[in-house]
Design an enzyme around this catalytic site. Structure first.
Site, mmCIF file in Angstrom:
data_model
loop_
_atom_site.group_PDB
_atom_site.id
_atom_site.type_symbol
_atom_site.label_atom_id
_atom_site.label_comp_id
_atom_site.label_asym_id
_atom_site.label_seq_id
_atom_site.Cartn_x
_atom_site.Cartn_y
_atom_site.Cartn_z
ATOM 1 N N HIS A 27 -0.338 44.336 72.889
ATOM 2 C CA HIS A 27 -0.586 44.210 74.331
ATOM 3 C C HIS A 27 0.282 45.209 75.109
ATOM 4 C CE1 HIS A 27 -1.455 39.761 73.279
ATOM 5 N NE2 HIS A 27 -2.612 40.296 73.583
ATOM 6 N N LYS A 51 -8.751 26.622 75.575
ATOM 7 C CA LYS A 51 -7.889 26.982 74.437
ATOM 8 C C LYS A 51 -6.677 26.061 74.457
ATOM 9 C CE LYS A 51 -9.006 31.836 73.630
ATOM 10 N NZ LYS A 51 -8.486 33.203 73.479
ATOM 11 N N ARG A 100 -9.489 46.423 69.088
ATOM 12 C CA ARG A 100 -8.827 46.642 67.796
ATOM 13 C C ARG A 100 -9.818 46.978 66.695
ATOM 14 N NH1 ARG A 100 -5.941 40.974 68.388
ATOM 15 N NH2 ARG A 100 -7.936 40.754 69.439
ATOM 16 N N SER A 138 -1.947 37.634 68.731
ATOM 17 C CA SER A 138 -1.008 36.557 69.071
ATOM 18 C C SER A 138 -1.093 35.456 68.010
ATOM 19 C CB SER A 138 -1.347 35.971 70.442
ATOM 20 O OG SER A 138 -1.230 36.956 71.433
HETATM 21 P P1 ADP Z 1 -8.069 36.954 74.998
HETATM 22 O O1 ADP Z 1 -7.904 35.508 74.717
HETATM 23 O O2 ADP Z 1 -8.569 37.291 76.355
HETATM 24 O O3 ADP Z 1 -8.753 37.772 73.905
HETATM 25 P P2 ADP Z 1 -5.593 38.133 74.147
HETATM 26 O O4 ADP Z 1 -4.258 37.852 74.735
HETATM 27 O O5 ADP Z 1 -5.793 37.762 72.720
HETATM 28 O O6 ADP Z 1 -6.574 37.442 75.120
HETATM 29 O O7 ADP Z 1 -5.949 39.672 74.332
HETATM 30 C C1 ADP Z 1 -6.003 40.274 75.599
HETATM 31 C C2 ADP Z 1 -6.556 41.657 75.441
HETATM 32 O O8 ADP Z 1 -5.674 42.436 74.643
HETATM 33 C C3 ADP Z 1 -7.913 41.744 74.745
HETATM 34 O O9 ADP Z 1 -8.635 42.805 75.319
HETATM 35 C C4 ADP Z 1 -7.544 42.050 73.318
HETATM 36 O O10 ADP Z 1 -8.610 42.732 72.647
HETATM 37 C C5 ADP Z 1 -6.364 42.974 73.538
HETATM 38 N N1 ADP Z 1 -5.460 42.989 72.387
HETATM 39 C C6 ADP Z 1 -4.946 41.951 71.703
HETATM 40 N N2 ADP Z 1 -4.170 42.355 70.683
HETATM 41 C C7 ADP Z 1 -4.187 43.718 70.709
HETATM 42 C C8 ADP Z 1 -3.607 44.750 69.896
HETATM 43 N N3 ADP Z 1 -2.887 44.450 68.834
HETATM 44 N N4 ADP Z 1 -3.866 46.028 70.235
HETATM 45 C C9 ADP Z 1 -4.630 46.311 71.323
HETATM 46 N N5 ADP Z 1 -5.226 45.407 72.099
HETATM 47 C C10 ADP Z 1 -5.006 44.109 71.808
#
Ligand code: ADP
Length: 172
Positions: A27, A51, A100, A138
């Site tokens: 992130h 969630k 990703r 996460s």
């Molecule tokens: P959500 O529940 O909205 O998917 P996340 O917190 O998991 O929320 O992810 C928020 C955003 O960050 C999404 O666009 C996700 O694809 C991106 N994201 C999550 N992990 C990574 C990573 N390792 N590298 C790049 N982008 C990421």
């Protein structure tokens, strides 16, 4: 010359929405890169009742604030409304999402198309992950931390400490 994505005279505001439960280096990489492209980047925690998060919205916001404190044009916020409506309320034109994998892409395309259907004035911009973090999520971080294995290569120190406290692995 500035390399910002902009139209003449416009203050470009982007929103990077997500669960951030908790924020990872993946992130943070997107946040740093997106912040360079816009005048203002609002990283906004989705208060998603469907969630079952490990960290409360307040905790997620506090961790994001801590790990972005060196980025002056980044603001941390939260929302529970429809994304497009929230973005209108914040005067933001662009939504940032990280990609990703192909699996992310299919879901993200569906979301972006839905948002466009709801509000044609909102643009979604996808940013490809740094390959270093393409496996990072996460959920994986929580899984590893739960078993008291090291996460220092995956999350900033403040998040590592918060995970230790959550799982009762903090030094006494
Ligand atoms: P959500 O529940 O909205 O998917 P996340 O917190 O998991 O929320 O992810 C928020 C955003 O960050 C999404 O666009 C996700 O694809 C991106 N994201 C999550 N992990 C990574 C990573 N390792 N590298 C790049 N982008 C990421």
């Amino acid at each position: 010359m500035s390399n910002k994505v902009r139209q003449e005279g416009e203050h470009r505001i982007a929103v990077y929405p997500g669960s951030f439960d908790p924020v990872t280096f993946g992130h943070l990489d997107i946040i740093r890169r997106a912040a360079k492209q816009f005048d203002q980047l609002i990283v906004s925690v989705l208060n998603n009742t469907s969630k079952n998060p490990l960290f409360s919205v307040e905790e997620r916001v506090a961790l994001l604030k801590e790990v972005t404190k060196d980025l002056p044009n980044v603001e941390i916020d939260y929302f529970r409304d429809l994304l497009v409506r929230y973005m209108r309320s914040r005067n933001a034109q662009v939504s940032i999402r990280g990609i990703r994998s192909v699996t992310d892409f299919e879901y993200e395309l569906q979301m972006a198309s839905t948002n466009r259907q709801l509000d044609e004035g909102i643009e979604t911009i996808f940013m490809m992950t740094n390959p270093k973090y393409s496996y990072l999520s996460s959920s994986i971080v929580k899984e590893i931390a739960k078993f008291n294995a090291p996460v220092q290569d995956l999350v900033p120190p403040a998040v590592e400490a918060a995970l230790k406290r959550k799982f009762g692995n903090a030094p006494s």
